[in-house]
Design an enzyme around this catalytic site. Sequence first.
Site, PDB file in Angstrom:
ATOM      1  N   TYR A 102      32.307  33.062  49.180  1.00 23.98           N
ATOM      2  CA  TYR A 102      32.190  34.293  48.393  1.00 23.98           C
ATOM      3  C   TYR A 102      31.661  33.987  46.998  1.00 23.98           C
ATOM      4  CZ  TYR A 102      33.414  38.626  46.002  1.00 23.98           C
ATOM      5  OH  TYR A 102      33.358  39.780  45.250  1.00 23.98           O
TER       6      TYR A 102
ATOM      7  N   SER B 146      30.052  39.611  41.082  1.00 24.49           N
ATOM      8  CA  SER B 146      31.469  39.345  40.860  1.00 24.49           C
ATOM      9  C   SER B 146      31.650  38.389  39.697  1.00 24.49           C
ATOM     10  CB  SER B 146      32.080  38.726  42.120  1.00 24.49           C
ATOM     11  OG  SER B 146      33.402  38.279  41.886  1.00 24.49           O
TER      12      SER B 146
END
Length: 280
Positions: free
Chosen positions: A177, A163
């Site tokens: 995350y 990401s």
Amino acid sequence: MSSFRTNNLFNVSGKVVLVTGGSRGIGKSIATAFVANGAKVYITSRKANDCDETATELNAMGPGSCIAVPADLQKVSEVERLVAEISSKETMLHVLVNNAGAAWGDGIDEYPDEAFTKVITLNLQRVFTLTQKCLPLLRAAADNGGREGLSRIDPARIINIGSIEALEVANHETYAYAASKAGLHHLSRTFAGRLGWEGITSNTIACGAFPTKMTAATLDAVGDHIVRGTPLCRIGKPEDVGGTAVFLASPAASWMTGATITLDGGSIVAMTSMRAHAKL
């Protein structure tokens, strides 16, 4: 010069592929791209119905095939069962796509300890666990020229879905995350340094905004703002991530390992540019 033809450069036909989290979102986009290009794709996710529906859809599309093997990758026993089931049917695995993941957003004062553990476990630790368990199949697929130490003509591939939140600090609170994806990026490079000698590459796709169940609330709330801050002026499409994954599994990427491909329409470079201008 026939090897330079597009159908040879990006050929993944006949390869055996495992895509975790492959029943929906980014994982489904990747599975779709491989099936559309003639690969045999195993997909796994926690929900059996989602897996079965996606497999039925992709098998109807062809020309490759899709096999559903539902598993809850939070559990080591389920990882072992998944690998055992694939091993009972296949002698090798050409491509492992580590895509399954979870997210949790909460303020720093309220962030639950159990949520942090859940996200880190699935997004980072289980990537290591599954890759470790798949190594015999990946090693069997690696083409090392017939003898140890000779050139790897068509390596086995590990593709990790990271990401852009691992590359820049986001303007929202997703602590576990972001930390898990940053760890995943470095784990991928570590895999590359260790496993390249055995004919296995490891690369990362650092994804920006794609329409998935995980990002639905964010896109509903600030999707227009994200698009305005993205130089290519849109959200990612299934073909973007699917095509990138096929490239990484194809002959065109056979000499690439340890790389992180930023797939975000330019949002990271725009953010960096805006910060630089703000300081002037």
